[in-house]
Design a protein around this motif. Sequence first.
Motif, mmCIF file in Angstrom:
data_model
loop_
_atom_site.group_PDB
_atom_site.id
_atom_site.type_symbol
_atom_site.label_atom_id
_atom_site.label_comp_id
_atom_site.label_asym_id
_atom_site.label_seq_id
_atom_site.Cartn_x
_atom_site.Cartn_y
_atom_site.Cartn_z
ATOM 1 N N SER A 88 0.827 -1.212 0.000
ATOM 2 C CA SER A 88 0.000 0.000 0.000
ATOM 3 C C SER A 88 0.860 1.260 0.000
ATOM 4 N N LEU A 89 1.911 1.253 0.783
ATOM 5 C CA LEU A 89 2.800 2.416 0.820
ATOM 6 C C LEU A 89 3.487 2.624 -0.528
ATOM 7 N N ASN A 90 3.945 1.535 -1.140
ATOM 8 C CA ASN A 90 4.562 1.653 -2.468
ATOM 9 C C ASN A 90 3.560 2.197 -3.491
ATOM 10 N N ASP A 91 2.317 1.704 -3.426
ATOM 11 C CA ASP A 91 1.281 2.201 -4.339
ATOM 12 C C ASP A 91 1.018 3.688 -4.105
ATOM 13 N N MET B 240 1.412 6.830 -6.700
ATOM 14 C CA MET B 240 0.356 7.796 -7.031
ATOM 15 C C MET B 240 0.823 9.227 -6.812
ATOM 16 N N VAL B 241 1.530 9.464 -5.711
ATOM 17 C CA VAL B 241 2.047 10.809 -5.437
ATOM 18 C C VAL B 241 3.057 11.203 -6.500
ATOM 19 N N ASP B 242 3.909 10.271 -6.897
ATOM 20 C CA ASP B 242 4.881 10.558 -7.959
ATOM 21 C C ASP B 242 4.171 10.949 -9.253
ATOM 22 N N GLU B 243 3.075 10.251 -9.568
ATOM 23 C CA GLU B 243 2.312 10.592 -10.774
ATOM 24 C C GLU B 243 1.717 11.989 -10.677
ATOM 25 N N VAL B 244 1.172 12.344 -9.523
ATOM 26 C CA VAL B 244 0.611 13.687 -9.334
ATOM 27 C C VAL B 244 1.704 14.734 -9.500
ATOM 28 N N LEU B 245 2.848 14.490 -8.878
ATOM 29 C CA LEU B 245 3.962 15.436 -8.994
ATOM 30 C C LEU B 245 4.429 15.563 -10.441
ATOM 31 N N LYS B 246 4.488 14.446 -11.131
ATOM 32 C CA LYS B 246 4.929 14.467 -12.527
ATOM 33 C C LYS B 246 3.947 15.272 -13.382
ATOM 34 N N ARG B 247 2.640 15.024 -13.212
ATOM 35 C CA ARG B 247 1.644 15.775 -13.987
ATOM 36 C C ARG B 247 1.704 17.260 -13.645
ATOM 37 N N LYS B 248 1.847 17.580 -12.385
ATOM 38 C CA LYS B 248 1.901 18.984 -11.950
ATOM 39 C C LYS B 248 3.139 19.660 -12.540
ATOM 40 N N ARG B 249 4.251 18.963 -12.506
ATOM 41 C CA ARG B 249 5.498 19.515 -13.020
ATOM 42 C C ARG B 249 5.397 19.716 -14.533
ATOM 43 N N ASP B 250 4.759 18.780 -15.224
ATOM 44 C CA ASP B 250 4.635 18.866 -16.683
ATOM 45 C C ASP B 250 3.700 20.001 -17.118
ATOM 46 N N THR B 251 2.766 20.371 -16.288
ATOM 47 C CA THR B 251 1.801 21.414 -16.669
ATOM 48 C C THR B 251 2.085 22.747 -15.997
ATOM 49 N N GLU B 252 3.128 22.819 -15.236
ATOM 50 C CA GLU B 252 3.463 24.053 -14.526
ATOM 51 C C GLU B 252 3.905 25.120 -15.519
#
Length: 105
Positions: free
Chosen positions: A70-73, A77-89
Amino acid sequence: MSDEERVVAAAEAAAAGSLWPTYALRAWLGALLVQTHQAEAETHRLIETHEREIDRLRAQIKRSGPVIKSLNDAIGMVDEVLKRKRDTEPGSERSGAAQRGEKKK
């Protein structure tokens, strides 16, 4: 000559002279027997204690497996959010490429 044969021979030799060494040997052997029984009982008690601890630790490992997954999952998910946020910043190098649909080389 085995240890038992030596003890018997010592007892017989002592009996030929006087009996007190034989009684002393008997008392020493009796004390040794009591100590051996006590050590055996303590060893069994320790084995039971260690087996209970091993069972407890195995159960803990079994419970921690799903938690680790669960922690790895969650990290993924947090990494994906950060990646999307960084890509659209706005102003980021990736932002312009992402908006144009280009892939970074």
